[in-house]
Design an enzyme around this catalytic site. Structure first.
Site, PDB file in Angstrom:
ATOM      1  N   ALA A 275       2.820   8.460  10.623  1.00 40.50           N
ATOM      2  CA  ALA A 275       1.362   8.380  10.765  1.00 40.50           C
ATOM      3  C   ALA A 275       0.806   9.557  11.556  1.00 40.50           C
ATOM      4  CB  ALA A 275       0.989   7.073  11.449  1.00 40.50           C
TER       5      ALA A 275
ATOM      6  N   ARG B  15       0.822  -1.225   0.000  1.00 42.12           N
ATOM      7  CA  ARG B  15       0.000   0.000   0.000  1.00 42.12           C
ATOM      8  C   ARG B  15       0.852   1.269   0.000  1.00 42.12           C
ATOM      9  NH1 ARG B  15      -2.636  -3.469   3.268  1.00 42.12           N
ATOM     10  NH2 ARG B  15      -4.846  -3.849   2.839  1.00 42.12           N
TER      11      ARG B  15
ATOM     12  N   ASP C 187       9.479  -6.380  -4.894  1.00 45.79           N
ATOM     13  CA  ASP C 187       8.652  -6.954  -3.838  1.00 45.79           C
ATOM     14  C   ASP C 187       8.321  -8.393  -4.185  1.00 45.79           C
ATOM     15  OD1 ASP C 187       6.866  -7.672  -1.876  1.00 45.79           O
ATOM     16  OD2 ASP C 187       6.015  -5.655  -1.736  1.00 45.79           O
TER      17      ASP C 187
ATOM     18  N   HIS D 171       9.724   9.558  14.078  1.00 45.33           N
ATOM     19  CA  HIS D 171       8.686   8.571  13.712  1.00 45.33           C
ATOM     20  C   HIS D 171       7.317   9.252  13.548  1.00 45.33           C
ATOM     21  CE1 HIS D 171       7.711   4.012  13.933  1.00 45.33           C
ATOM     22  NE2 HIS D 171       6.816   4.629  13.179  1.00 45.33           N
ATOM     23  N   LEU D 172       7.277  10.181  12.593  1.00 42.56           N
ATOM     24  CA  LEU D 172       6.063  10.985  12.379  1.00 42.56           C
ATOM     25  C   LEU D 172       5.200  10.489  11.222  1.00 42.56           C
ATOM     26  CD1 LEU D 172       7.430  14.653  12.772  1.00 42.56           C
ATOM     27  CD2 LEU D 172       6.244  13.234  14.464  1.00 42.56           C
TER      28      LEU D 172
ATOM     29  N   GLU E 112      14.141   3.362  19.478  1.00 41.52           N
ATOM     30  CA  GLU E 112      13.313   4.580  19.556  1.00 41.52           C
ATOM     31  C   GLU E 112      12.815   4.776  20.986  1.00 41.52           C
ATOM     32  OE1 GLU E 112      10.277   4.537  16.539  1.00 41.52           O
ATOM     33  OE2 GLU E 112      11.744   4.418  14.944  1.00 41.52           O
TER      34      GLU E 112
HETATM   35  C1  3PG Z   1       2.758   2.262  11.692  1.00 45.55           C
HETATM   36  O1  3PG Z   1       3.345   1.175  11.730  1.00 45.55           O
HETATM   37  O2  3PG Z   1       1.533   2.347  11.625  1.00 45.55           O
HETATM   38  C2  3PG Z   1       3.563   3.535  11.664  1.00 45.55           C
HETATM   39  O3  3PG Z   1       4.926   3.265  11.797  1.00 45.55           O
HETATM   40  C3  3PG Z   1       3.112   4.510  12.712  1.00 45.55           C
HETATM   41  O4  3PG Z   1       3.354   4.046  13.983  1.00 45.55           O
HETATM   42  P1  3PG Z   1       2.720   4.824  15.244  1.00 45.55           P
HETATM   43  O5  3PG Z   1       1.237   4.583  15.190  1.00 45.55           O
HETATM   44  O6  3PG Z   1       3.347   4.147  16.436  1.00 45.55           O
HETATM   45  O7  3PG Z   1       3.067   6.260  15.109  1.00 45.55           O
END
Ligand code: 3PG
Length: 306
Positions: free
Chosen positions: A280, A149, A169, A277-278, A259
């Protein structure tokens, strides 16, 4: 039924769970024994990437029946142990694909146009117009490792930037309709033609350390790495070495092997741009992930009752 939520979840999702008649307890940041203690009498656990659902946690929580990960990566859940304990595990794999793909281009443009450094210089009172020479994305070759995706969302945006896209892939049996303009390549082929290498595979035993010294050596001189997937995919000391030697011209990173990473030697390099880790972390992705997670919990708990 009692539901424990241990990572930040969209408020609408919490309201939906409560409106469905469940008792929702929010206790962010729990791990190990503290998590086991909080899970007493809980039927469901809702998490994001911050909570580690280990075999010990699963063994210590006999009332737990459902774990829902609001997001895509399940590397923080011991899925084999969950199967053994009869705990169903769900994620929301589509919810953040667009946000993650957009961050790829945010980071890539920040790296190639030196945006963070230029702003820091400007803020310091300088006007170094000729110092911050950048590079265009147009015409560059983008290799995607992983064409699920997120990889496909990245490809669509790369096309708008007139990049030449290839993807590798082995898990994609039939190349998706509408993506014939993306060249299908092996991992070796992807590395060899990568002006930009972007990773979009989950972290697991087969992918841990996927990109190490020999993979960096196979990439063209001056290539850049983008990693918004998982830090563990990349051998970080090898990345540091490739950047210091100038074999890679830059790296854009949203994820790290540990992290939070604390002070990381990669952060001292001028040709690295990084975020915490931004991928999402957008209102839209969190709304979708929360909505899908709430639906999964409500349906799974209803199935337990019937
Ligand atoms: C995920 O795997 O959905 C993303 O890496 C986002 O992770 P998070 O919800 O911990 O920010």
């Amino acid at each position: 039924m009692k539901i424990l939520v241990t990572d930040s979840l969209d408020h609408a999702a919490l309201s939906r769970l409560r409106a469905a008649g469940h008792e929702v307890v929010e206790l962010p940041g729990l791990q190990g024994e503290a998590l086991i203690g909080a899970l007493v009498e809980c039927r469901a656990l809702v998490i994001r990437g911050g909570t580690r659902v280990t075999s010990e946690v699963l063994r210590g929580s006999p009332s737990l029946r459902v774990v829902v990960r609001a997001g895509s990566g399940l590397d923080n859940v011991d899925q084999a142990a969950a199967r053994r304990q009869g705990v169903a595990v769900f994620n929301t794999p589509a919810a953040n694909a667009v946000s993650v793909a957009e961050l790829v281009f945010g980071l890539l443009l920040a790296l190639e146009r030196r945006i963070a450094g230029a702003f820091a210089s400007l803020r310091g009172g300088a006007w170094e117009k000729f110092h911050f020479m950048g590079r265009e994305l147009s015409g560059r070759r983008l290799s995607l490792i992983g064409f699920g995706r997120i990889g496909r969302e990245v490809a669509l945006r790369a096309r708008a930037f007139e990049m030449r896209v290839s993807a590798c892939d082995p898990l994609v049996a039939a190349w998706p309709a509408g993506f014939t303009w993306v060249e299908r390549v092996t991992l070796e082929g992807a590395l060899e033609r990568a002006d930009v290498l972007s990773l979009h595979v989950p972290l697991g035993p087969e992918t841990r350390g996927l990109i190490g010294p020999s993979e960096f050596a196979s990439m063209p001189q001056g290539a850049v790495l983008v990693n918004v997937a998982r830090g563990g995919l990349v051998d970080e000391p090898a990345l540091l070495d490739a950047l210091i030697r100038g074999h890679l011209s830059g790296a854009a990173l949203d994820v790290f092997s540990t992290e939070p990473p604390g002070s990381h030697p990669l952060f001292d390099l001028p040709n690295v741009v990084a975020t915490p880790h931004l991928g999402a972390s957008t209102l839209e992705a969190q709304r979708r992930a929360g909505e899908e997670a709430a639906t999964a919990v409500i349906e799974a708990l209803a199935a337990l009752e019937s």
